[in-house]
Write an enzyme that holds these catalytic residues in place. Structure first.
Site, PDB file in Angstrom:
ATOM      1  N   ASP A   1       0.829  -1.206   0.000  1.00  0.00           N
ATOM      2  CA  ASP A   1       0.000   0.000   0.000  1.00  0.00           C
ATOM      3  C   ASP A   1       0.869   1.264   0.000  1.00  0.00           C
ATOM      4  O   ASP A   1       1.955   1.277   0.588  1.00  0.00           O
ATOM      5  CB  ASP A   1      -0.906  -0.024   1.236  1.00  0.00           C
ATOM      6  CG  ASP A   1      -2.078   0.927   1.100  1.00  0.00           C
ATOM      7  OD1 ASP A   1      -2.334   1.417  -0.017  1.00  0.00           O
ATOM      8  OD2 ASP A   1      -2.739   1.194   2.118  1.00  0.00           O
TER       9      ASP A   1
ATOM     10  N   LEU B   1      12.157 -19.519  -5.446  1.00  0.00           N
ATOM     11  CA  LEU B   1      11.197 -18.673  -4.722  1.00  0.00           C
ATOM     12  C   LEU B   1       9.843 -18.757  -5.431  1.00  0.00           C
ATOM     13  O   LEU B   1       9.776 -18.572  -6.652  1.00  0.00           O
ATOM     14  CB  LEU B   1      11.677 -17.210  -4.719  1.00  0.00           C
ATOM     15  CG  LEU B   1      10.734 -16.200  -4.075  1.00  0.00           C
ATOM     16  CD1 LEU B   1      10.812 -16.254  -2.547  1.00  0.00           C
ATOM     17  CD2 LEU B   1      11.057 -14.768  -4.538  1.00  0.00           C
TER      18      LEU B   1
ATOM     19  N   HIS C   1       2.508   3.230  -9.059  1.00  0.00           N
ATOM     20  CA  HIS C   1       2.401   1.783  -9.283  1.00  0.00           C
ATOM     21  C   HIS C   1       3.644   1.271 -10.032  1.00  0.00           C
ATOM     22  O   HIS C   1       4.135   0.184  -9.749  1.00  0.00           O
ATOM     23  CB  HIS C   1       1.127   1.454 -10.065  1.00  0.00           C
ATOM     24  CG  HIS C   1      -0.131   1.807  -9.312  1.00  0.00           C
ATOM     25  ND1 HIS C   1      -0.342   1.417  -8.002  1.00  0.00           N
ATOM     26  CD2 HIS C   1      -1.237   2.509  -9.672  1.00  0.00           C
ATOM     27  CE1 HIS C   1      -1.531   1.860  -7.596  1.00  0.00           C
ATOM     28  NE2 HIS C   1      -2.077   2.535  -8.594  1.00  0.00           N
TER      29      HIS C   1
END
Ligand code: FPP
Length: 237
Positions: A15, A126, A32
């Site tokens: 956020d 990962l 973003h």
């Protein structure tokens, strides 16, 4: 940091992108874009610290309510990032998994998702779960529907088999950046026993030092899973 106490699975509500951009008099999409850079840095840092699963909230079921321009900007960015980064992700051993409702996504975005997921499917270093068009309530409902369709009993074990993150263990640590302290329909089922860490840092600024603070906080906590501290200590000694 002791290796065995490093969280196996970290989940993040990324956020603060919009505020990061506004502070610089930039359009929200610039935040973003910077958020993607921050995600790349964070994934590398998680891998270096021995975290094996990273789950991020990239687009929620509720994000469709944002201005059209921002929604289409996020969709374009998502498609662009997937096509641009897949080669590097493959080379880095990252397995990409998309978690969320496919309904409502464009054919172009779906194609990029499928290609990126297929190209990285054999990677094991990962696991990067990208929650896209995801909501915790959606996940519980889709799981219940699957069980009903298959005629299976409504049990925790059966739910665990059909939830959208059935391929990984529940998150050990859930981080939320950007100063808010709420779950916002993220991993409602899976975070039942997660430790939470809230950071005031806006996601684009969340760097290795910030990640280390969250991990250090996690390491010094005692996870009791409903038991008493004495019981936990007895097992540990
Ligand atoms: C929340 O910040 C962030 C989002 C809704 C989108 C997060 C998306 C990315 C970081 C890009 C992900 C891309 C890929 C390819 C995984 P906000 O917009 O709510 O910020 P604000 O609270 O400051 O307004």
């Amino acid at each position: 940091m002791t290796a065995q106490k490093i969280p196996h699975h970290i989940a993040i509500v990324m956020d603060g992108n919009g505020r990061w951009a506004s502070k610089r008099f930039l359009p929200r999409i610039a935040g973003h874009k910077q958020g993607v850079e921050s995600l790349k840095r964070c994934a590398r840092a998680c891998d270096a610290r021995g975290v094996r699963v990273l789950t991020v909230f990239a687009f929620s079921s509720e994000n469709w309510k944002r201005p059209t321009e921002e929604v289409s900007g996020l969709m374009d960015l998502f498609a662009l990032v997937l096509s641009r980064e897949v080669k590097q992700l493959k080379a880095d051993g990252v397995q990409l998994r998309f978690v969320g409702d496919r309904e409502g996504l464009s054919a172009r975005v779906l194609q990029h998702m499928e290609e990126a997921q297929a190209a990285t499917a054999d990677n094991t270093r990962l696991i990067l779960n990208v929650c896209f068009n995801y909501g915790g309530r959606w996940d519980i409902v889709q799981a219940a529907r699957q069980l009903a369709r298959q005629g299976l009993d409504i049990t925790e074990e059966n739910f665990n088999q059909v939830m959208a993150l059935a391929h990984v263990r529940d998150p050990d640590l859930v981080i939320r950046t950007g100063g808010e302290q709420r779950i916002s329909n993220f991993l409602l089922w899976q975070s039942a026993y997660s430790e939470f860490f809230f950071s005031d840092i806006l996601w684009p600024d969340f760097d290795e030092a910030a990640l280390d603070l969250a991990i250090a906080s996690f390491i010094q906590r005692e996870r009791r899973f409903g038991q008493t501290s004495a019981q936990v200590q007895a097992v540990a000694s």
